[in-house]
Design an enzyme around this catalytic site. Structure first.
Site, short mmCIF file in Angstrom:
data_model
loop_
_atom_site.label_atom_id
_atom_site.label_comp_id
_atom_site.label_asym_id
_atom_site.label_seq_id
_atom_site.Cartn_x
_atom_site.Cartn_y
_atom_site.Cartn_z
N LYS A 213 0.85 -1.19 0.00
CA LYS A 213 0.00 0.00 0.00
C LYS A 213 0.88 1.24 0.00
CE LYS A 213 -2.00 2.75 2.98
NZ LYS A 213 -2.10 4.02 2.21
N CYS B 19 12.94 10.81 9.27
CA CYS B 19 12.77 10.26 10.62
C CYS B 19 14.04 10.35 11.46
CB CYS B 19 12.36 8.80 10.55
SG CYS B 19 13.66 7.75 9.91
N GLU C 274 8.26 15.39 17.19
CA GLU C 274 8.85 15.29 15.86
C GLU C 274 8.09 16.25 14.93
OE1 GLU C 274 10.30 11.75 12.90
OE2 GLU C 274 8.32 11.59 13.79
N GLY D 237 6.28 4.60 9.36
CA GLY D 237 5.42 5.76 9.55
C GLY D 237 5.50 6.28 10.96
N SER D 238 4.48 6.97 11.38
CA SER D 238 4.48 7.59 12.70
C SER D 238 4.30 6.55 13.81
CB SER D 238 3.36 8.62 12.80
OG SER D 238 2.10 7.98 12.88
N THR D 239 4.73 6.91 14.99
CA THR D 239 4.61 6.00 16.14
C THR D 239 3.15 5.72 16.47
OG1 THR D 239 6.70 6.83 17.01
CG2 THR D 239 5.26 5.68 18.56
N ASP D 240 2.31 6.74 16.42
CA ASP D 240 0.89 6.54 16.73
C ASP D 240 0.25 5.54 15.77
OD1 ASP D 240 1.04 8.29 18.82
OD2 ASP D 240 0.24 10.00 17.71
N THR D 241 0.54 5.68 14.49
CA THR D 241 -0.03 4.75 13.51
C THR D 241 0.58 3.36 13.66
OG1 THR D 241 -0.32 6.61 12.00
CG2 THR D 241 -0.54 4.42 11.07
N GLY D 242 1.86 3.30 14.02
CA GLY D 242 2.50 2.00 14.24
C GLY D 242 1.82 1.21 15.34
N GLU E 46 8.99 0.64 11.68
CA GLU E 46 10.05 1.65 11.64
C GLU E 46 9.36 2.98 11.85
OE1 GLU E 46 13.68 3.08 8.73
OE2 GLU E 46 11.91 2.12 7.88
#
Length: 451
Positions: free
Chosen positions: A232, A342, A439, A285-290, A308
């Site tokens: 994706k 990042c 960030e 991607g971002s930590t929240d989405t991870g 990552e």
């Protein structure tokens, strides 16, 4: 150079518009503005008024499933934009859960019944090398497309990232026939060995800040090991992934081995992470989405996940440093790729004995940074990726001002169209300030003093 801050599964709404940010910035400056701050001229390319027409045509906008370009099951499309202007480049097929189902089914069939996992590693490597040769042949179009859809300087796309992309696939192709197990000593009359086998169907979600490089880092290792893939793309930058996926099939990749679906996080991304027939997920991607990716993978079939995520890396300058060299390195570490990186050195720590000298030179370097149309030669900084990221960066600049950090230069948008942000430098930054903790993912350098 890895990537961050993608909206692969979630998009976060911002409560601040660019116009309200700009108004509050100018009304908040006063004592917090450095003497070389707002009002000082930036080294801008005149290209903000006269934009170069990208030398490439849009050829592929559909999803690639089972070796064929197809419309989304729903028939929907979504726009992808030129960040220089905010204008639509093309409308791309909007994949959702049904398209992910189709892509996973194609990847599963290709893994269970197709030739790719059973092919000799040497033959897999030959296809990957042929692909790298095709990318090199089409590198001019790909570099232009990457810059047009992402906004990064064309010199960076053409001279750094495309050569790196090609080199990465040569590297991964070389691994294909060098992956093997071990024989293990055992007590008694036993034979013990390990065997490394492909996992199966790999779900991969990549970000927008390095679209081609992230494609290579995800796709290359998975294919070298004999897996099949559903990839994706980030909805902001789908175009180059579709182009190179087409080249992979020209190189001889069997149908169904690499499937590319464009779409949004809450629909296509969530469907991929939670799919019961996906054997492994890799996400950048971002930590929240991870966290959400990990949760969806666990709640479905407990598939393994590689994440990552975000960073806030320090760049430390000691008292015996060569200040001129440190200024240039710290500048590159933060402002590279419009600050959308990042591993950016986004907390610049400077020893108190060289702090004042470093600050003056860092400010002067930021003011010399050439911002403009990324297709123009000599431009160092293009626009941010989209209006959401643009507004977010300006929101953090306002937070820095309101927390009494000193705005030395920058602090506002550049020009009247597109998503250009002035290279911004803050001094007197403290550890508890948002600009020192969060960030920002933009061209904002926060300089802290230590002893």
């Amino acid at each position: 150079m890895a990537a961050r801050r993608i909206s692969s599964l979630l998009t976060r709404s911002l409560s601040v518009s660019s116009s309200s940010v700009s108004t509050s910035l100018f009304s908040s400056l006063g004592k917090n503005s450095g003497r070389n701050g707002i009002g000082k001229r930036f080294s801008t390319a005149a290209a903000l008024e006269d934009l170069i027409v990208p030398p490439v045509q849009i050829a592929y906008t559909q999803n690639l499933i089972d070796g064929k370009f197809v419309d989304a099951a729903s028939g929907k499309t979504f726009p992808t934009y030129d960040p220089r202007t905010g204008d639509v480049i093309a409308n791309v097929a909007e994949g959702d859960a049904e398209d992910i189902d189709r892509a996973v089914a194609a990847a599963r069939k290709a893994f269970d019944e197709g030739p790719w996992p059973k092919m000799t590693p040497y033959e897999r490597s030959r296809i990957m090398l042929r692909f790298a040769d095709l990318v090199e042949k089409h590198s001019e179009e790909l570099a232009a497309l990457e810059t047009w859809n992402n906004g990064k300087p064309h010199e960076q796309s053409a001279k750094s990232e495309l050569p790196m992309f090609i080199r990465l696939f040569h590297y991964y192709a070389g691994w294909a026939d060098k992956i093997h197990g071990l024989t293990v000593p055992a007590d008694g009359p036993h034979h013990v060995q390990t065997l490394h086998e492909p996992i199966g169907v790999a779900g991969q979600i990549i970000p927008w800040n390095f679209p081609l490089i992230m494609f290579a880092w995800k796709v290359g290792p998975a294919l070298a090991c004999g897996n099949t893939i559903v990839l994706k793309t980030a909805e902001q930058t789908p175009l180059t992934a579709l182009y190179v996926a087409k080249l992979f099939h020209e190189a001889g990749l069997p149908p169904g081995v690499l499937n590319v679906v464009s779409g949004y996080g809450p629909t296509a991304g969530a469907a991929l992470a939670s799919h019961m027939d996906v054997d492994k997920v890799a996400f950048t991607g971002s930590t929240d989405t991870g966290k959400i990716v990990l949760e969806l993978a666990a709640k479905s079939n407990l598939k393994p996940v590689t994440l990552e995520l975000g960073g806030k890396s320090p760049f430390i300058i000691c008292e015996d440093a060569d200040v001129d060299k440190a200024v240039e390195l710290a500048h590159f570490a933060l402002f590279f790729n419009q600050g959308q990186c990042c591993c950016a050195g986004s907390r610049t720590f400077v020893h108190e004995r060289v702090y004042d000298e470093f600050l003056e030179k860092a400010k002067a370097r930021a003011l010399r940074r050439v911002v403009g149309d990324p297709f123009r030669k000599g431009v160092e900084q293009g626009p941010q990726i989209d209006t959401e990221q643009f507004e977010k960066v300006l929101r953090y600049i306002r937070a820095g001002i309101e927390s009494n950090a000193t705005l030395e230069c920058g602090g506002d948008r550049l020009g009247t169209k597109g998503y250009f942000v002035q290279p911004t430098v803050f001094s007197n930054v403290m550890d508890d300030m948002l600009i020192a903790k969060d960030e920002i993912f933009g061209p904002v350098q926060s300089i802290l003093k230590f002893k």
